[in-house]
Scaffold this motif. Structure first.
Motif, PDB file in Angstrom:
ATOM      1  N   GLN A 213      12.967 -22.984 -26.143  1.00  0.00           N
ATOM      2  CA  GLN A 213      13.203 -24.339 -25.862  1.00  0.00           C
ATOM      3  C   GLN A 213      14.091 -24.744 -24.728  1.00  0.00           C
ATOM      4  N   TRP A 214      13.780 -25.492 -23.802  1.00  0.00           N
ATOM      5  CA  TRP A 214      14.563 -25.815 -22.536  1.00  0.00           C
ATOM      6  C   TRP A 214      14.912 -27.606 -22.732  1.00  0.00           C
ATOM      7  N   GLY A 215      16.121 -27.794 -22.178  1.00  0.00           N
ATOM      8  CA  GLY A 215      16.360 -29.150 -22.098  1.00  0.00           C
ATOM      9  C   GLY A 215      15.676 -30.016 -21.245  1.00  0.00           C
ATOM     10  N   ALA A 216      15.095 -29.375 -20.159  1.00  0.00           N
ATOM     11  CA  ALA A 216      14.072 -30.025 -19.199  1.00  0.00           C
ATOM     12  C   ALA A 216      12.959 -29.143 -18.743  1.00  0.00           C
ATOM     13  N   PHE A 217      11.836 -29.660 -18.289  1.00  0.00           N
ATOM     14  CA  PHE A 217      10.678 -28.931 -17.869  1.00  0.00           C
ATOM     15  C   PHE A 217      10.694 -28.814 -16.348  1.00  0.00           C
ATOM     16  N   ASN A 218      10.634 -27.665 -15.838  1.00  0.00           N
ATOM     17  CA  ASN A 218      10.332 -27.418 -14.288  1.00  0.00           C
ATOM     18  C   ASN A 218       9.440 -26.424 -14.229  1.00  0.00           C
ATOM     19  N   SER A 219       9.318 -25.937 -12.870  1.00  0.00           N
ATOM     20  CA  SER A 219       8.323 -24.716 -12.360  1.00  0.00           C
ATOM     21  C   SER A 219       9.028 -23.430 -12.988  1.00  0.00           C
ATOM     22  N   HIS A 220      10.342 -23.358 -13.006  1.00  0.00           N
ATOM     23  CA  HIS A 220      11.013 -22.271 -13.683  1.00  0.00           C
ATOM     24  C   HIS A 220      10.529 -22.016 -15.119  1.00  0.00           C
ATOM     25  N   VAL A 221      10.588 -23.063 -15.918  1.00  0.00           N
ATOM     26  CA  VAL A 221      10.133 -22.902 -17.235  1.00  0.00           C
ATOM     27  C   VAL A 221       8.869 -22.611 -17.406  1.00  0.00           C
ATOM     28  N   GLY A 222       7.969 -23.189 -16.582  1.00  0.00           N
ATOM     29  CA  GLY A 222       6.589 -22.933 -16.814  1.00  0.00           C
ATOM     30  C   GLY A 222       6.215 -21.340 -16.455  1.00  0.00           C
ATOM     31  N   GLU A 223       6.885 -20.853 -15.371  1.00  0.00           N
ATOM     32  CA  GLU A 223       6.861 -19.489 -15.029  1.00  0.00           C
ATOM     33  C   GLU A 223       7.263 -18.549 -16.044  1.00  0.00           C
ATOM     34  N   PHE A 224       8.387 -18.886 -16.861  1.00  0.00           N
ATOM     35  CA  PHE A 224       8.742 -18.088 -17.735  1.00  0.00           C
ATOM     36  C   PHE A 224       7.823 -17.930 -19.092  1.00  0.00           C
ATOM     37  N   VAL A 225       7.152 -19.358 -19.308  1.00  0.00           N
ATOM     38  CA  VAL A 225       6.325 -19.335 -20.564  1.00  0.00           C
ATOM     39  C   VAL A 225       4.900 -18.540 -20.139  1.00  0.00           C
ATOM     40  N   LEU A 226       4.352 -18.595 -19.239  1.00  0.00           N
ATOM     41  CA  LEU A 226       3.178 -18.173 -18.450  1.00  0.00           C
ATOM     42  C   LEU A 226       3.339 -16.768 -17.923  1.00  0.00           C
ATOM     43  N   SER A 227       4.303 -16.520 -17.637  1.00  0.00           N
ATOM     44  CA  SER A 227       4.487 -15.149 -16.875  1.00  0.00           C
ATOM     45  C   SER A 227       5.288 -14.250 -17.382  1.00  0.00           C
ATOM     46  N   VAL A 228       6.350 -14.456 -17.674  1.00  0.00           N
ATOM     47  CA  VAL A 228       7.596 -13.589 -18.174  1.00  0.00           C
ATOM     48  C   VAL A 228       7.322 -13.136 -19.576  1.00  0.00           C
ATOM     49  N   LEU A 229       6.957 -14.300 -20.519  1.00  0.00           N
ATOM     50  CA  LEU A 229       6.654 -13.989 -21.855  1.00  0.00           C
ATOM     51  C   LEU A 229       5.430 -13.001 -22.164  1.00  0.00           C
ATOM     52  N   PRO A 230       4.383 -13.341 -21.562  1.00  0.00           N
ATOM     53  CA  PRO A 230       3.118 -12.263 -21.823  1.00  0.00           C
ATOM     54  C   PRO A 230       3.655 -10.934 -21.353  1.00  0.00           C
ATOM     55  N   ARG A 231       4.305 -10.764 -20.297  1.00  0.00           N
ATOM     56  CA  ARG A 231       4.531  -9.376 -19.814  1.00  0.00           C
ATOM     57  C   ARG A 231       5.607  -8.975 -20.696  1.00  0.00           C
ATOM     58  N   SER A 232       6.670  -9.632 -21.168  1.00  0.00           N
ATOM     59  CA  SER A 232       7.638  -9.192 -21.890  1.00  0.00           C
ATOM     60  C   SER A 232       7.320  -8.801 -23.497  1.00  0.00           C
ATOM     61  N   PHE A 233       6.648  -9.858 -23.889  1.00  0.00           N
ATOM     62  CA  PHE A 233       5.982  -9.526 -25.394  1.00  0.00           C
ATOM     63  C   PHE A 233       4.690  -9.425 -25.466  1.00  0.00           C
ATOM     64  N   PRO A 234       4.063  -8.180 -25.339  1.00  0.00           N
ATOM     65  CA  PRO A 234       2.652  -7.867 -25.008  1.00  0.00           C
ATOM     66  C   PRO A 234       1.919  -8.017 -26.350  1.00  0.00           C
ATOM     67  N   GLY A 235       2.710  -7.839 -27.644  1.00  0.00           N
ATOM     68  CA  GLY A 235       2.337  -7.959 -28.709  1.00  0.00           C
ATOM     69  C   GLY A 235       2.420  -9.333 -29.719  1.00  0.00           C
ATOM     70  N   LEU A 236       2.910 -10.629 -28.881  1.00  0.00           N
ATOM     71  CA  LEU A 236       3.013 -11.583 -29.472  1.00  0.00           C
ATOM     72  C   LEU A 236       1.847 -12.230 -30.152  1.00  0.00           C
ATOM     73  N   GLU A 237       2.144 -12.758 -31.280  1.00  0.00           N
ATOM     74  CA  GLU A 237       0.905 -13.470 -32.190  1.00  0.00           C
ATOM     75  C   GLU A 237       1.379 -14.755 -32.454  1.00  0.00           C
TER      76      GLU A 237
END
Length: 522
Positions: free
Chosen positions: A354-378
């Motif tokens: 959860q973030w206080g506001a949405f921007n491109s940094h947040v979108g990049e984290f959700v759709l780029s950083v998380l898939p790469r960092s949590f490969p087994g996320l369900e």
């Protein structure tokens, strides 16, 4: 105490095996006070061991036995003072004193501390039984449930006096948990120190101090330092509005498995890192509200850490998570925070961000950083304020194991394009369920004047259930619904819950929402 009525059951003598089987049966009832009661019909006397087993289960047992219909009522919910039996029409009473002390201790341990103390007036044997209670809860509600004490100072001193009385009379062994919640601060440090010392000497495994933010109490870490001969076996520590300073060379908390630090305003980054290095057995770590941290490191030395929660970390510039065995990750902060994962955390199955506001940094984290960092996320829970099409990159097929997505989207005044969430669906080819909750949306239902957008076809073969709550029938919301209906080939049901009646009517009559049996509009 609820009145218990026992009815005689006439038994017919019969040689039929089915009739004989009916003589041994069990029936479980529930009285008006929630006390479980088991009625046992038997033709033979019940043994003492069976009585003790039922007492351990905390049940009320009514046992008619023999031809004379002997009845014994055994009550173990702490509100009954004796065992009552009915035999041959004669009432007889057996005091709780007749029960073994270990059974009495087991009964008393199931009561709240206040009720346990009150049992001391029933008999001389019970006068000291409560003093072995394993859970000590010091709150206004627990100590004075029916008190009419008013005023913060009166409540404070009454609670301190009651706590002193309990700790003085307690046997000091077998304590599992001490929970203290009151508006106490450094001005009452003497009473708080007494409580903490008791926790150390009694071998308490769980200690919770939820105090006042006015003058934070200085937690006496020296009492837990092994260099000072501490005998602490503390496994759980929960501190709120407490000043925590870690001296150099501190060797305490070697047994700690759960640590919850809430609103620790004056904690120093270097001291927190030193504390975590000593908690090598830590399994659960929750940190809420910390300020002025340039960097917070969750070291890979925490090899037992399974659950990590970092919330309201508004003043932390960089967070590095290197604990490789984390299974559940929760984060709440600002978009200015930088979260770094030196290596993929393959065991993470659940993540909430959860973030206080949405921007491109947040979108990049959700759709780029998380898939790469949590490969087994369900399971992914995403709480965001606003979302835009340009802020979500195209990361098709990155979440290979993601099965469930829950999104809470709050955008009463911010720019928001719900259709952009289709990018998240496309990034999870194995997705099975998608739930969207819209918070604070007030829209005019789509009239058809604006051009209706359609994204390129992208079949989803695993999505079975979709739920949208607080639907307001805006154009972008209808476009997302239409996109899912066209591409979710295995969809079983879609439940759309509207905010008010006008939105429901607009959704039902919308030509863009297909009249499909899978769609339910509420």
């Amino acid at each position: 105490m609820a009145e218990t009525i026992v009815y005689r059951r006439k038994r017919k003598r019969s040689k039929n095996p089915s009739d004989i089987a009916e003589d041994v049966r069990f029936k479980t009832l529930s009285t008006d006070n929630g006390h479980e009661k088991m009625i046992v019909y038997k033709r033979r006397n019940i043994t003492k061991m069976q009585i003790e087993d039922h007492l351990e289960a905390g049940r009320e047992v009514i046992m008619p036995t023999g031809e004379r219909h002997e009845r014994e009522i055994i009550s173990a919910n702490g509100k009954h003072g004796q065992i009552i039996g009915h035999k041959g029409g004669t009432l007889r009473g057996t005091q709780l004193n007749d029960l073994p002390e270990d059974i009495l201790c087991s009964i008393i341990s199931r009561l709240p501390l206040g009720d346990a103390v009150r049992t001391s007036i029933l008999s001389t044997k019970l006068r000291r039984i409560w003093a072995s209670h394993p859970n000590l809860t010091f709150t206004k509600r627990a100590m004075f449930p029916k008190s009419k004490i008013k005023g913060g100072e009166q409540i404070k001193f009454a609670l301190i006096e009651g706590m002193h009385a309990v700790l003085k009379q307690h046997r000091g062994n077998g304590v599992e948990r001490i929970f203290l919640q009151a508006l106490l601060d450094q001005s009452t440090s003497s009473a708080l120190n007494t409580c903490v010392k008791f926790a150390v000497t009694s071998g308490t495994t769980s200690l919770s101090l939820l105090l006042s933010p006015e003058r934070p109490y200085c937690f006496p870490t020296y009492l837990f330092d092994l260099q000072n001969g501490s005998r602490s076996v503390l496994e759980e520590l929960y501190l709120k509005y407490v000043s925590l300073r870690i001296p150099a060379g501190f060797t305490g908390f070697k047994h700690l498995k759960r640590l919850n630090l809430d609103c620790m305003y004056d904690i120093v980054a270097d001291e927190l890192q030193a504390l975590l290095k000593n908690c090598l057995l830590l399994e659960v770590l929750c940190i809420n509200v910390v300020y002025k941290f340039d960097k917070l490191v969750i070291s890979q030395a925490l090899s037992h850490l399974k659950y990590l929660s970092l919330t309201a970390c508004l003043g932390v510039k960089t967070i590095e998570v290197a604990a490789a065995n984390v299974e559940r990750f929760e984060y709440e902060g600002s978009s200015d925070n930088s979260i770094v994962f030196p290596q993929p955390l393959k065991n993470v199955k659940y993540a909430s961000v959860q973030w206080g506001a949405f921007n491109s940094h947040v979108g990049e984290f959700v759709l780029s950083v998380l898939p790469r960092s949590f490969p087994g996320l369900e399971t992914l829970v995403w709480k965001t304020y606003g979302v835009e099409m340009d802020g979500l990159p195209n990361c098709l097929g990155r979440f290979q194991c993601l099965k469930s997505v829950h999104i809470e989207l709050c955008a009463p005044v911010l720019a928001c394009d719900v259709l952009s969430l289709a990018a998240l669906l496309d990034a999870a080819p194995s997705l099975e369920s998608f739930f969207l909750k819209l918070i604070g949306f007030i829209n005019v239902p789509y009239s058809g004047i604006e051009e209706f957008r359609r994204l390129p076809s992208s079949p989803h073969h695993h999505i079975k259930s979709v739920g949208i709550k607080e639907f307001t029938c805006s154009r972008d919301q209808i476009e997302l619904v239409e996109y899912i209906l066209e591409n979710a080939t295995a969809l079983e049901h879609m439940i759309i819950k509207t905010k008010i009646g006008c939105y429901k009517d607009a959704a039902i009559h919308s030509p863009y929402i297909k009249k499909d049996k899978r769609v339910v509009i509420l």
